[in-house]
Each structure stands twice: as structure tokens, then as C-alpha cells.
Design a protein around this motif. Structure first.
Motif, PDB file in Angstrom:
ATOM      1  N   ILE A  45       0.838  -1.206   0.000  1.00 46.52           N
ATOM      2  CA  ILE A  45       0.000   0.000   0.000  1.00 46.52           C
ATOM      3  C   ILE A  45       0.873   1.255   0.000  1.00 46.52           C
ATOM      4  O   ILE A  45       0.646   2.196  -0.779  1.00 46.52           O
ATOM      5  CB  ILE A  45      -0.942   0.014   1.227  1.00 46.52           C
ATOM      6  CG1 ILE A  45      -1.987  -1.106   1.121  1.00 46.52           C
ATOM      7  CG2 ILE A  45      -1.636   1.376   1.363  1.00 46.52           C
ATOM      8  CD1 ILE A  45      -2.922  -0.974  -0.052  1.00 46.52           C
ATOM      9  N   ILE A  46       1.886   1.278   0.872  1.00 46.41           N
ATOM     10  CA  ILE A  46       2.803   2.433   0.951  1.00 46.41           C
ATOM     11  C   ILE A  46       3.536   2.616  -0.369  1.00 46.41           C
ATOM     12  O   ILE A  46       3.663   3.735  -0.881  1.00 46.41           O
ATOM     13  CB  ILE A  46       3.809   2.248   2.106  1.00 46.41           C
ATOM     14  CG1 ILE A  46       3.087   2.295   3.451  1.00 46.41           C
ATOM     15  CG2 ILE A  46       4.895   3.332   2.053  1.00 46.41           C
ATOM     16  CD1 ILE A  46       3.951   1.907   4.633  1.00 46.41           C
ATOM     17  N   ILE A  48       2.732   1.551  -3.503  1.00 43.35           N
ATOM     18  CA  ILE A  48       1.861   1.964  -4.616  1.00 43.35           C
ATOM     19  C   ILE A  48       1.389   3.403  -4.440  1.00 43.35           C
ATOM     20  O   ILE A  48       1.362   4.193  -5.394  1.00 43.35           O
ATOM     21  CB  ILE A  48       0.665   1.001  -4.738  1.00 43.35           C
ATOM     22  CG1 ILE A  48       1.152  -0.387  -5.161  1.00 43.35           C
ATOM     23  CG2 ILE A  48      -0.350   1.529  -5.747  1.00 43.35           C
ATOM     24  CD1 ILE A  48       0.076  -1.447  -5.178  1.00 43.35           C
ATOM     25  N   THR A  49       1.030   3.775  -3.202  1.00 37.49           N
ATOM     26  CA  THR A  49       0.604   5.151  -2.923  1.00 37.49           C
ATOM     27  C   THR A  49       1.726   6.136  -3.244  1.00 37.49           C
ATOM     28  O   THR A  49       1.503   7.182  -3.867  1.00 37.49           O
ATOM     29  CB  THR A  49       0.195   5.307  -1.448  1.00 37.49           C
ATOM     30  OG1 THR A  49      -0.845   4.370  -1.143  1.00 37.49           O
ATOM     31  CG2 THR A  49      -0.295   6.713  -1.169  1.00 37.49           C
ATOM     32  N   SER A  50       2.932   5.797  -2.825  1.00 33.24           N
ATOM     33  CA  SER A  50       4.092   6.655  -3.101  1.00 33.24           C
ATOM     34  C   SER A  50       4.350   6.755  -4.596  1.00 33.24           C
ATOM     35  O   SER A  50       4.680   7.837  -5.108  1.00 33.24           O
ATOM     36  CB  SER A  50       5.335   6.097  -2.399  1.00 33.24           C
ATOM     37  OG  SER A  50       5.177   6.066  -1.003  1.00 33.24           O
ATOM     38  N   TYR A  52       2.172   6.529  -7.080  1.00 33.08           N
ATOM     39  CA  TYR A  52       1.186   7.429  -7.685  1.00 33.08           C
ATOM     40  C   TYR A  52       1.470   8.885  -7.338  1.00 33.08           C
ATOM     41  O   TYR A  52       1.267   9.786  -8.165  1.00 33.08           O
ATOM     42  CB  TYR A  52      -0.228   7.033  -7.242  1.00 33.08           C
ATOM     43  CG  TYR A  52      -0.816   5.912  -8.065  1.00 33.08           C
ATOM     44  CD1 TYR A  52      -1.207   6.135  -9.383  1.00 33.08           C
ATOM     45  CD2 TYR A  52      -0.978   4.637  -7.528  1.00 33.08           C
ATOM     46  CE1 TYR A  52      -1.740   5.100 -10.152  1.00 33.08           C
ATOM     47  CE2 TYR A  52      -1.506   3.595  -8.284  1.00 33.08           C
ATOM     48  CZ  TYR A  52      -1.884   3.842  -9.599  1.00 33.08           C
ATOM     49  OH  TYR A  52      -2.403   2.819 -10.361  1.00 33.08           O
ATOM     50  N   PHE A  53       1.939   9.108  -6.129  1.00 35.85           N
ATOM     51  CA  PHE A  53       2.285  10.468  -5.714  1.00 35.85           C
ATOM     52  C   PHE A  53       3.393  11.033  -6.599  1.00 35.85           C
ATOM     53  O   PHE A  53       3.300  12.162  -7.100  1.00 35.85           O
ATOM     54  CB  PHE A  53       2.736  10.470  -4.248  1.00 35.85           C
ATOM     55  CG  PHE A  53       3.385  11.756  -3.805  1.00 35.85           C
ATOM     56  CD1 PHE A  53       2.621  12.871  -3.503  1.00 35.85           C
ATOM     57  CD2 PHE A  53       4.772  11.854  -3.719  1.00 35.85           C
ATOM     58  CE1 PHE A  53       3.218  14.063  -3.099  1.00 35.85           C
ATOM     59  CE2 PHE A  53       5.376  13.046  -3.326  1.00 35.85           C
ATOM     60  CZ  PHE A  53       4.595  14.152  -3.009  1.00 35.85           C
ATOM     61  N   SER A  80      11.092   0.302  -0.344  1.00 38.65           N
ATOM     62  CA  SER A  80      10.141  -0.616   0.283  1.00 38.65           C
ATOM     63  C   SER A  80      10.803  -1.947   0.610  1.00 38.65           C
ATOM     64  O   SER A  80      10.528  -2.553   1.649  1.00 38.65           O
ATOM     65  CB  SER A  80       8.943  -0.846  -0.642  1.00 38.65           C
ATOM     66  OG  SER A  80       8.234   0.352  -0.866  1.00 38.65           O
TER      67      SER A  80
END
Length: 277
Positions: A45-46, A48-50, A52-53, A80
């Protein structure tokens, strides 16, 4: 001559004890499937979120801070993966020992208590390489990109930097864990420390994106040599001379933290043995 032989045999026996502890922890770590899946899920989650950011930040831009979008995505994936290698349990082990009141008896065992904690964390890391690190690499490759190292010839530097970053991170964790000898409970503090290190080390946001003054201050602290230095080597940000200069600073931080660790350990051990835990 006989004395030196006895000392050599004693050292060999001690090493075997720590290897046994490492193996035991490795086997134990392989049994906690729920914890493994939970960690993979959170790191994914961290990651993929990063990703996209950074994709949004780099939209219509060739590079930011001297790093292009592809390199930044590689940075996120490898960060990661490194976060798995840098998981420590020494703080919780110290806290549990203090809470149970077994710390004094633990310290009179035939193995050094902190050597035992280090062997346990090392065994846990070996397990996590296969349980967490490889799945994160596969997920990152499939969903984001293949995290190819820019300059493969710098791989030895990267490996050495990672090994030293592991030691620095462990020493900080062990020193932090010793707060439990004073306060008893450090649960909340462990979480604060964990997130602060991720922030100050450039794990999530590299410090070259910070204002110059803040970046300069962070560069003088040991945290940046836990994540950002090896990650910079991996994505090829900088020249080889810069890597070596950074690794020299990393090494001196390792020396300083090691000396401070033994100093604090000696004081804590003496106090516990006098007071009986």
C-alpha cells in the motif's frame, strides 16, 4: 599456549551459541504467516501510494531535483524492499525483559544479552528476505516497473552501504530500547521513532527535495545514511566519489554509535546487576 587454545575454543563455542539463536529465530519467523501477509500488504500500500504520488508530481516534468520519474519509481520500490531488511525487534525484546523482571537473569546467561537480541534480529531478517522482500519486489515489478540498478559496477558499494545502514539502524534501535530501563514502557515511543526515521532518512521523501537549510541539517544526522545513501547509489544519483565520501561519513557514524552503544550498555548492565532488575 594452552591458554590461547582455551580462549579460541571458548570463542568458537560462543559463536555457535549465537548461530543457534539465529537459526531458532529464523525458524520461528517462518511460522507467523498472518504477520508476514500483513506486512506485505502494508508495504505494498505504501509503495503503490508513493508511486502514484511521484507520478503525479513528475507529470509533464522531465526531472525534479536532478532525478527523473523512472529513477524515482525505482527509488520507491527499493526503499520498500530495504524497509523489510531494517525491521528490528530489539526494542520490544528489551521492553518485555524489563516488564517481566527477567532482565537481571537474562544478563547472567552464558551469552551477551544484546548479542542474543542481534542474532534474533538477524535471523528474522533472513526469513523476511524470502517472506516479504521477494514478494514486494515481484509486486513492484508487476504494478510499477522493473527496478533496474543504473550502474551495476556500483553494486559492491550498494551492498556495503546496505550492511552498514542495517548496523546503524540496529544500534539506534538498541540505544532507543534502553530507554525502557528508565521508563518501563516504550510502545508509543517505538512507533514515533519508526515513523521519524522513515521521514528523516529520505525513505519516503528524499532530503534533496527539502529546503537547502533543512537538507543540510538532515545530512549531518545518521538517519540519511540508513536509507538515502544506498538508494542514491542504486539509482545512480551522484558520482562515485560522492558515494565513497558518503560511505566514509556512514562508517564514522557507525563507529560513533557503536562506541556510544557499548558505553550505555556498560552503564545499564552495571545498574541492573546492582539493583537486581
Amino acid at each position: 599456549m594452552r591458554t590461547s587454545i582455551h580462549e579460541e575454543v571458548r570463542r568458537e563455542i560462543n559463536v555457535k551459541k549465537y548461530i543457534y539463536i539465529l537459526k531458532t529465530q529464523l525458524i520461528k519467523s517462518m511460522t507467523y504467516e498472518f504477520s508476514v501477509y500483513g506486512n506485505i500488504f502494508m508495504q505494498t500500500i505504501i509503495m503503490i501510494t508513493s508511486a502514484y504520488f511521484w507520478k503525479a508530481l513528475y507529470k509533464d516534468r522531465g526531472s525534479v531535483g536532478g532525478v527523473d520519474a523512472e529513477s524515482m519509481l525505482t527509488y520507491i520500490i527499493v526503499s520498500s524492499m530495504l524497509s523489510v531488511l531494517l525491521i528490528t525487534n530489539v526494542e520490544k525484546r528489551i521492553e518485555m525483559s524489563v516488564k517481566k523482571g527477567t532482565v537481571a537473569t537474562d544478563m547472567i546467561r552464558p551469552v551477551n544479552i544484546f548479542g542474543m537480541y542481534f542474532a534474533e534480529d538477524l535471523g528474522g531478517v533472513f526469513a523476511l528476505v524470502f517472506q516479504n522482500m521477494l514478494p514486494i519486489l515481484i509486486i513492484g515489478t508487476l504494478l510499477i516497473k522493473v527496478p533496474v540498478m543504473v550502474d551495476v559496477s556500483a553494486l559492491p558499494l550498494f551492498v556495503i552501504a546496505v550492511l552498514e545502514s542495517f548496523m546503524i539502524n540496529w544500534l539506534i534501535a538498541a540505544l532507543f530500547g534502553m530507554i525502557a530501563f528508565k521508563t518501563g514502557s516504550i510502545d508509543a515511543l517505538i512507533q514515533v521513532k519508526k515513523h521519524l526515521i522513515r521521514l528523516l532518512s529520505g525513505s519516503i521523501i528524499p532530503i534533496w527535495f527539502f529546503p537547502a537549510g533543512v537538507s543540510k541539517v538532515l545530512s549531518s544526522l545518521p538517519f540519511v545514511y540508513i536509507y538515502q545513501l544506498p538508494l542514491s547509489i542504486y539509482i545512480g544519483k551522484g558520482e562515485r566519489a560522492e558515494y565513497i565520501a558518503g560511505m566514509q561519513i556512514q562508517f564514522w557514524w557507525l563507529v560513533v554509535l557503536t562506541a556510544f552503544f557499548f558505553f550505555v550498555q556498560k552503564k545499564v548492565t552495571r545498574k541492573v546487576m546492582v539493583q537486581g532488575g
